[in-house]
Design a protein around this motif. Structure first.
Motif, short mmCIF file in Angstrom:
data_model
loop_
_atom_site.label_atom_id
_atom_site.label_comp_id
_atom_site.label_asym_id
_atom_site.label_seq_id
_atom_site.Cartn_x
_atom_site.Cartn_y
_atom_site.Cartn_z
N VAL A 19 -8.95 3.14 -4.95
CA VAL A 19 -9.68 2.63 -3.79
C VAL A 19 -9.20 3.32 -2.52
O VAL A 19 -9.99 3.71 -1.65
CB VAL A 19 -9.52 1.10 -3.67
CG1 VAL A 19 -9.99 0.60 -2.31
CG2 VAL A 19 -10.30 0.39 -4.76
N LEU A 20 -7.88 3.47 -2.38
CA LEU A 20 -7.31 4.13 -1.21
C LEU A 20 -7.72 5.60 -1.13
O LEU A 20 -7.67 6.20 -0.05
CB LEU A 20 -5.79 4.01 -1.22
CG LEU A 20 -5.23 2.59 -1.08
CD1 LEU A 20 -3.73 2.57 -1.28
CD2 LEU A 20 -5.60 1.99 0.28
N HIS A 21 -8.09 6.17 -2.26
CA HIS A 21 -8.56 7.56 -2.28
C HIS A 21 -10.08 7.64 -2.39
O HIS A 21 -10.63 8.70 -2.73
CB HIS A 21 -7.89 8.32 -3.43
CG HIS A 21 -6.44 8.60 -3.21
ND1 HIS A 21 -5.45 7.64 -3.42
CD2 HIS A 21 -5.80 9.71 -2.76
CE1 HIS A 21 -4.27 8.15 -3.13
NE2 HIS A 21 -4.45 9.40 -2.72
N ILE A 47 0.83 -1.20 0.00
CA ILE A 47 0.00 0.00 0.00
C ILE A 47 0.87 1.26 0.00
O ILE A 47 0.60 2.24 -0.72
CB ILE A 47 -0.95 -0.02 1.21
CG1 ILE A 47 -1.98 -1.14 1.05
CG2 ILE A 47 -1.64 1.33 1.39
CD1 ILE A 47 -2.89 -1.31 2.26
N GLY A 48 1.94 1.24 0.79
CA GLY A 48 2.84 2.38 0.83
C GLY A 48 3.49 2.65 -0.52
O GLY A 48 3.61 3.81 -0.95
N TYR A 49 3.92 1.58 -1.18
CA TYR A 49 4.52 1.75 -2.52
C TYR A 49 3.51 2.36 -3.49
O TYR A 49 3.85 3.25 -4.28
CB TYR A 49 5.01 0.41 -3.04
CG TYR A 49 5.40 0.44 -4.50
CD1 TYR A 49 6.62 0.97 -4.89
CD2 TYR A 49 4.52 -0.05 -5.47
CE1 TYR A 49 6.97 1.02 -6.24
CE2 TYR A 49 4.87 0.00 -6.82
CZ TYR A 49 6.09 0.53 -7.19
OH TYR A 49 6.43 0.60 -8.52
N THR A 98 -2.88 -1.94 -9.93
CA THR A 98 -2.22 -0.99 -9.04
C THR A 98 -2.94 0.35 -9.05
O THR A 98 -3.14 0.97 -8.00
CB THR A 98 -0.75 -0.81 -9.45
OG1 THR A 98 -0.12 -2.08 -9.55
CG2 THR A 98 0.00 0.03 -8.43
N ARG A 99 -3.35 0.79 -10.23
CA ARG A 99 -4.10 2.04 -10.31
C ARG A 99 -5.46 1.91 -9.63
O ARG A 99 -5.93 2.85 -8.96
CB ARG A 99 -4.27 2.44 -11.78
CG ARG A 99 -3.02 3.07 -12.39
CD ARG A 99 -3.08 3.13 -13.89
NE ARG A 99 -2.82 1.81 -14.48
CZ ARG A 99 -2.84 1.58 -15.78
NH1 ARG A 99 -3.14 2.55 -16.64
NH2 ARG A 99 -2.57 0.38 -16.25
N LEU A 152 0.93 4.29 -2.81
CA LEU A 152 0.68 5.69 -2.50
C LEU A 152 1.85 6.58 -2.89
O LEU A 152 1.65 7.70 -3.39
CB LEU A 152 0.38 5.84 -1.00
CG LEU A 152 -0.93 5.22 -0.51
CD1 LEU A 152 -1.03 5.30 1.00
CD2 LEU A 152 -2.12 5.90 -1.17
N LEU A 153 3.07 6.10 -2.69
CA LEU A 153 4.24 6.92 -3.00
C LEU A 153 4.51 7.01 -4.49
O LEU A 153 4.91 8.07 -5.00
CB LEU A 153 5.47 6.36 -2.27
CG LEU A 153 5.45 6.47 -0.74
CD1 LEU A 153 6.67 5.79 -0.14
CD2 LEU A 153 5.40 7.95 -0.31
N SER A 154 4.29 5.92 -5.21
CA SER A 154 4.61 5.91 -6.63
C SER A 154 3.54 6.60 -7.47
O SER A 154 3.82 7.10 -8.55
CB SER A 154 4.80 4.47 -7.12
OG SER A 154 3.59 3.73 -6.97
N ASP A 155 2.29 6.63 -6.97
CA ASP A 155 1.16 7.23 -7.68
C ASP A 155 1.13 6.77 -9.14
O ASP A 155 1.50 7.52 -10.05
CB ASP A 155 1.23 8.75 -7.62
CG ASP A 155 -0.06 9.41 -8.11
OD1 ASP A 155 -0.96 8.67 -8.57
OD2 ASP A 155 -0.16 10.64 -8.05
N PRO A 156 0.69 5.56 -9.40
CA PRO A 156 0.72 5.03 -10.77
C PRO A 156 -0.20 5.75 -11.74
O PRO A 156 -0.14 5.52 -12.94
CB PRO A 156 0.27 3.57 -10.57
CG PRO A 156 -0.55 3.58 -9.33
CD PRO A 156 0.07 4.61 -8.44
#
Length: 204
Positions: free
Chosen positions: A129-131, A88-90, A123-124, A92-96
């Motif tokens: 979903v996280l947003h 999840i951290g990857y 991944t996108r 959020l940080l990479s913002d695909p």
């Protein structure tokens, strides 16, 4: 090496001792448990299954078994939570979702054929979903968004049982359900690559 005899098996027959006595024997010393006409040969009567050798565990196996027995039960779920948190951290940080228009795809199948693979857009979809943007997530990978709540529940139920002994209601997932989901995933992977509307809307 050690010998495992028929006594070690659930369907074992009672073993006579070396003095001719038997748990089911008669007073005359003729064990009723021996096959008819069988006479002792050495330390085991004829007609009875002989012992068979079983190899001792090697050092690595014994070490793993000891480590497993001594490890607190919450360690494995905690490691699994760490892996999920890292993913999840990857994301959020990479913002695909903000890749350059001319950037090469990271998926090998899409790079070589131009087709979306079964996981393309996952991944996108997770990022959306996280947003809390479920429509955009479903646009990138509908089946991933559909399966995510079930996967999350299965993970929480497993981790809670392993770490805290929780007994959450189980989801009964049989072979037919798994086969149906895989078939739907295969159909989705084919349909999203069709070059006609409205299927082109699924291409990512």
């Amino acid at each position: 090496m050690r010998l495992v005899t028929s006594v070690d098996r659930p369907d074992a027959q009672p073993r006579p001792d070396l003095h001719g006595e038997h748990p089911n024997g008669d007073p005359d010393g003729h064990p009723s448990g021996w096959p008819a006409g069988a006479a002792p040969q050495g330390d085991w009567p004829a007609g009875y299954p002989a012992g068979y050798p079983v190899a001792e565990s090697d050092r690595l196996t014994r070490f793993v078994q000891r480590a497993h027995a001594r490890t607190p039960r919450w360690v494995v779920p905690l490691a699994a939570v760490g892996c999920v948190a890292a993913g999840i951290g990857y994301t959020l940080l990479s913002d695909p979702t903000r890749s350059a228009p001319d950037a090469l795809p990271t998926c090998l199948l899409k790079l070589t054929t131009g087709l979306d693979c079964p996981g393309c857009g996952g991944t996108r979809a997770l990022w959306y979903v996280l947003h809390a943007d479920l429509p955009a997530a479903a646009r990138h990978h509908f089946l991933f968004v559909f399966a995510l709540p079930f996967l999350a529940y299965l993970f929480v139920a497993w981790a809670g049982r392993q770490a805290f002994g929780w007994r959450l209601p189980e989801l009964r997932i049989g072979p037919k359900l798994v086969g149906g989901f895989l078939a739907a995933w295969l159909a989705f992977s084919v349909v999203r690559n069709l070059p006609w509307p409205p299927f082109t809307a699924l291409y990512v």
